[in-house]
Write a protein that holds these residues in place. Sequence first.
Motif, PDB file in Angstrom:
ATOM      1  N   ARG A  67      14.696 -11.369 115.500  1.00 49.00           N
ATOM      2  CA  ARG A  67      15.609 -12.500 115.313  1.00 49.00           C
ATOM      3  C   ARG A  67      16.227 -12.933 116.638  1.00 49.00           C
ATOM      4  O   ARG A  67      17.268 -13.555 116.666  1.00 49.00           O
ATOM      5  CB  ARG A  67      16.724 -12.148 114.317  1.00 49.00           C
ATOM      6  N   ASP A  91       6.856 -22.980 107.580  1.00 49.05           N
ATOM      7  CA  ASP A  91       8.277 -22.868 107.902  1.00 49.05           C
ATOM      8  C   ASP A  91       8.612 -23.538 109.230  1.00 49.05           C
ATOM      9  O   ASP A  91       8.711 -22.889 110.269  1.00 49.05           O
ATOM     10  CB  ASP A  91       8.682 -21.393 107.940  1.00 49.05           C
ATOM     11  N   VAL A  93      11.299 -24.906 111.501  1.00 43.03           N
ATOM     12  CA  VAL A  93      12.740 -24.688 111.655  1.00 43.03           C
ATOM     13  C   VAL A  93      13.405 -25.949 112.176  1.00 43.03           C
ATOM     14  O   VAL A  93      14.504 -26.296 111.761  1.00 43.03           O
ATOM     15  CB  VAL A  93      12.999 -23.489 112.600  1.00 43.03           C
ATOM     16  N   ARG A 109       8.280 -20.874 112.386  1.00 44.87           N
ATOM     17  CA  ARG A 109       8.121 -19.427 112.257  1.00 44.87           C
ATOM     18  C   ARG A 109       6.655 -19.087 111.957  1.00 44.87           C
ATOM     19  O   ARG A 109       5.989 -19.798 111.220  1.00 44.87           O
ATOM     20  CB  ARG A 109       9.004 -18.872 111.145  1.00 44.87           C
ATOM     21  N   ASP A 110       6.214 -17.969 112.542  1.00 44.13           N
ATOM     22  CA  ASP A 110       4.880 -17.466 112.220  1.00 44.13           C
ATOM     23  C   ASP A 110       4.965 -16.696 110.900  1.00 44.13           C
ATOM     24  O   ASP A 110       6.055 -16.557 110.320  1.00 44.13           O
ATOM     25  CB  ASP A 110       4.305 -16.645 113.385  1.00 44.13           C
ATOM     26  N   GLY A 113       7.717 -14.243 110.540  1.00 38.93           N
ATOM     27  CA  GLY A 113       9.078 -14.736 110.730  1.00 38.93           C
ATOM     28  C   GLY A 113       9.498 -14.883 112.183  1.00 38.93           C
ATOM     29  O   GLY A 113      10.644 -15.246 112.455  1.00 38.93           O
ATOM     30  N   ASN A 114       8.598 -14.622 113.127  1.00 31.89           N
ATOM     31  CA  ASN A 114       8.921 -14.785 114.540  1.00 31.89           C
ATOM     32  C   ASN A 114       9.011 -16.269 114.881  1.00 31.89           C
ATOM     33  O   ASN A 114       8.197 -17.069 114.409  1.00 31.89           O
ATOM     34  CB  ASN A 114       7.837 -14.146 115.415  1.00 31.89           C
ATOM     35  N   LEU A 115       9.979 -16.631 115.714  1.00 27.97           N
ATOM     36  CA  LEU A 115      10.124 -18.020 116.117  1.00 27.97           C
ATOM     37  C   LEU A 115       9.100 -18.392 117.178  1.00 27.97           C
ATOM     38  O   LEU A 115       8.837 -17.627 118.114  1.00 27.97           O
ATOM     39  CB  LEU A 115      11.530 -18.268 116.672  1.00 27.97           C
TER      40      LEU A 115
END
Length: 134
Positions: A67, A91, A93, A109-110, A113-115
């Motif tokens: 995060r 996703d 953002v 996000r991948d 959940g990584n940005l």
Amino acid sequence: MDFVSIRIITGDVARLVAFYERVTGVQAAWATEDFAELRTPHATLAIAGTRTVPLFAPGSARPADNRSVITEFRVDDVDRVHQELTGFVPDFVAEPTTMPWGNRSLLFRDPDGNLVNFFTPVTTAAIEKFASRA
């Protein structure tokens, strides 16, 4: 010193590699079923499975737990890339937005959940900053 790569630890290497191959257009080089690299002219994105973590230090990294880091890729036309990824990336953002420092950025996000930030320099200063890295 030379910054070489960033590595993402994941519970599903094949899924994450396929995602990054699709969004970047870069073919991964596989070393083992637990490790692949997407190499660009200036940096490498390494993707490794959880079985590689104990080789460094057991428990030192956890998949899908980031995060604080944004992995960034410069693209020729961030608005076009956004259109191409719509329907594939679940996703987003932030839609393409021109940032105060002169880059037009798309944040998503991948699957873990990584940005990820895809950006295009659009102001004179930002274009000049990246001119030597072209």
